[in-house]
Design a protein around this motif. Structure first.
Motif, short mmCIF file in Angstrom:
data_model
loop_
_atom_site.label_atom_id
_atom_site.label_comp_id
_atom_site.label_asym_id
_atom_site.label_seq_id
_atom_site.Cartn_x
_atom_site.Cartn_y
_atom_site.Cartn_z
N TYR A 1 0.85 -1.20 0.00
CA TYR A 1 0.00 0.00 0.00
C TYR A 1 0.88 1.24 0.00
O TYR A 1 1.86 1.32 0.75
N ASP A 2 0.50 2.22 -0.84
CA ASP A 2 1.29 3.46 -0.88
C ASP A 2 0.84 4.45 0.17
O ASP A 2 1.61 5.30 0.59
N GLN B 1 6.94 6.60 -3.28
CA GLN B 1 6.20 6.94 -4.51
C GLN B 1 5.09 7.96 -4.22
O GLN B 1 4.91 8.93 -4.96
N ALA B 2 4.37 7.74 -3.10
CA ALA B 2 3.28 8.66 -2.75
C ALA B 2 3.83 10.03 -2.35
O ALA B 2 3.27 11.06 -2.73
N TYR C 1 -3.03 6.35 -5.55
CA TYR C 1 -2.28 5.10 -5.35
C TYR C 1 -3.00 4.23 -4.31
O TYR C 1 -3.82 4.72 -3.55
N PRO C 2 -2.67 2.92 -4.29
CA PRO C 2 -3.37 2.02 -3.37
C PRO C 2 -3.35 2.54 -1.93
O PRO C 2 -2.30 2.88 -1.40
N LYS D 1 1.67 4.61 -12.18
CA LYS D 1 1.73 3.65 -11.07
C LYS D 1 2.98 2.78 -11.18
O LYS D 1 3.60 2.42 -10.21
N GLY D 2 3.33 2.41 -12.39
CA GLY D 2 4.51 1.58 -12.61
C GLY D 2 4.64 1.39 -14.10
O GLY D 2 3.69 1.60 -14.84
N GLN E 1 7.62 -5.41 -13.35
CA GLN E 1 7.18 -4.03 -13.11
C GLN E 1 8.36 -3.15 -12.82
O GLN E 1 9.27 -3.54 -12.13
#
Ligand code: UDP
Ligand code: MG
Length: 319
Positions: A119-120, A168-169, A192-193, A310-311, A319
């Protein structure tokens, strides 16, 4: 995949006039994180404190080598202090939390596990139902209903600025240089997730809330005007309503003509009403058009990224 041990975690803690409180919070957080297999780093952001907070932070950083202090030149507000902390962070994971002990550090291990699971954003949500009714609870409930009704970005009621973010977030948030910041909306917007963790807020260690009514109203306005253009479309809707009323008035007046009862109409009323409604409608519609342009300009100047990736998918399927 990287192992837990080489992951660094930055704890970002904005502080405003929390002398005597921040020391206790630090000790409490240490008692939880010291046993965890991550490389922790504390970043206290002194948001222009005017009491002895600077001394408290100096004492903490001289006794704990993992502590850095970032001092802002004046009080810029909680959201700005969090932003300053995130901009200065370099950890693989960033956790933001309050300095007053209301955000239970006992949740940190679980939050980190969830980031480890992919999870981000691990977003905590205050369990308000258990809280006694208060002005703050009531206004907060109203605020979340309003923002969710008029904004396309979903903001869960009771979400707090107590969250874990992947690198990433954080990088995505750093791409949003807008001045009026409502981080609870922004972390939702990046998409993001995300996972929600409910929590029971603790009592403030001591002192009073640093969120004055004026600051709360400021935050609500930042949220509403940064995440919704609906207020700007009010003119257009009112213009439409006035045009409809002008059409209804025309039908009403015509009905007198058709049934031959024109003598029942007050002289001058029909034309006067018609002109008022049409002119009012035109003015409102024009204001609405200007509103739409202002909205578009506003979206441009916020300089939010047009998209976030996202990727990347490579040919070998990795990925
Ligand atoms: N805070 C800050 N700048 C401000 C107001 C608050 O950095 O202008 C900090 C404060 O020290 C605390 C956190 O933000 O660590 C949350 O503030 P507070 O606990 O007063 O808010 P409440 O929990 O009452 O909403
Ligand atoms: Mg608090």
């Amino acid at each position: 995949m990287s192992s837990k041990l080489d992951r660094s975690v930055d704890l970002i803690i904005p502080v405003f006039n929390e002398e005597g409180v921040v020391e206790k919070t630090h000790t409490r957080i240490c008692s939880i994180v010291d046993g965890l297999p991550y490389d922790f780093h504390f970043l206290y952001v002194d948001d222009g404190s005017r009491d002895g907070t600077a001394d408290s932070l100096r004492a903490i950083s001289s006794s704990d080598g993992r502590v850095s202090v970032l001092s802002l030149s004046r009080n810029f507000g909680h959201q700005a202090a969090l932003t300053a902390g995130m901009d200065a962070s370099s950890g693989d994971v960033v956790i933001t939390m309050d300095a007053d002990g209301q955000h239970p550090p006992e949740m940190i291990p679980q939050m980190l596990d969830l980031v480890q699971q992919g999870y981000d954003v691990v977003q905590t949500q205050r369990m308000d139902a258990a809280q006694p009714a208060s002005f703050k609870k009531w206004t907060s409930g109203m605020f979340y209903r309003l923002i969710n009704a008029i904004s396309g970005t979903r903001v869960l009621p009771g979400t707090a600025d107590f969250r874990a973010l992947s690198r990433q977030a954080v990088d995505a948030l750093k791409q949003m240089p807008e001045y009026h910041r409502f981080l609870r909306g922004m972390v939702s917007w990046i998409g993001y997730p995300m996972v929600i963790l409910p929590y029971q807020p603790a009592e403030r260690i001591s002192g009073q809330s640093k969120y004055s009514l004026v600051k709360m109203i400021g935050l609500a306005m930042d949220a509403i005007f940064s995440f919704s253009l609906v207020p700007l479309y009010i003119g257009l809707s009112l213009g439409g309503i006035l045009f409809c009323l002008a059409a209804l008035e025309m039908i009403y007046v015509l009905s007198f003509w058709v049934t031959g009862r024109t003598s029942n109409l007050a002289p001058g009323w029909s034309s006067l009403m018609f002109v008022i409604l049409i002119v009012g409608g035109m003015l409102m519609a024009l204001l609405g058009f200007i509103g739409v342009y202002v909205g578009y300009i506003f979206q441009e100047v916020k300089r939010r990224p047009v998209y976030l990736v996202k990727g990347e998918k490579h040919d070998d399927g990795q990925q």
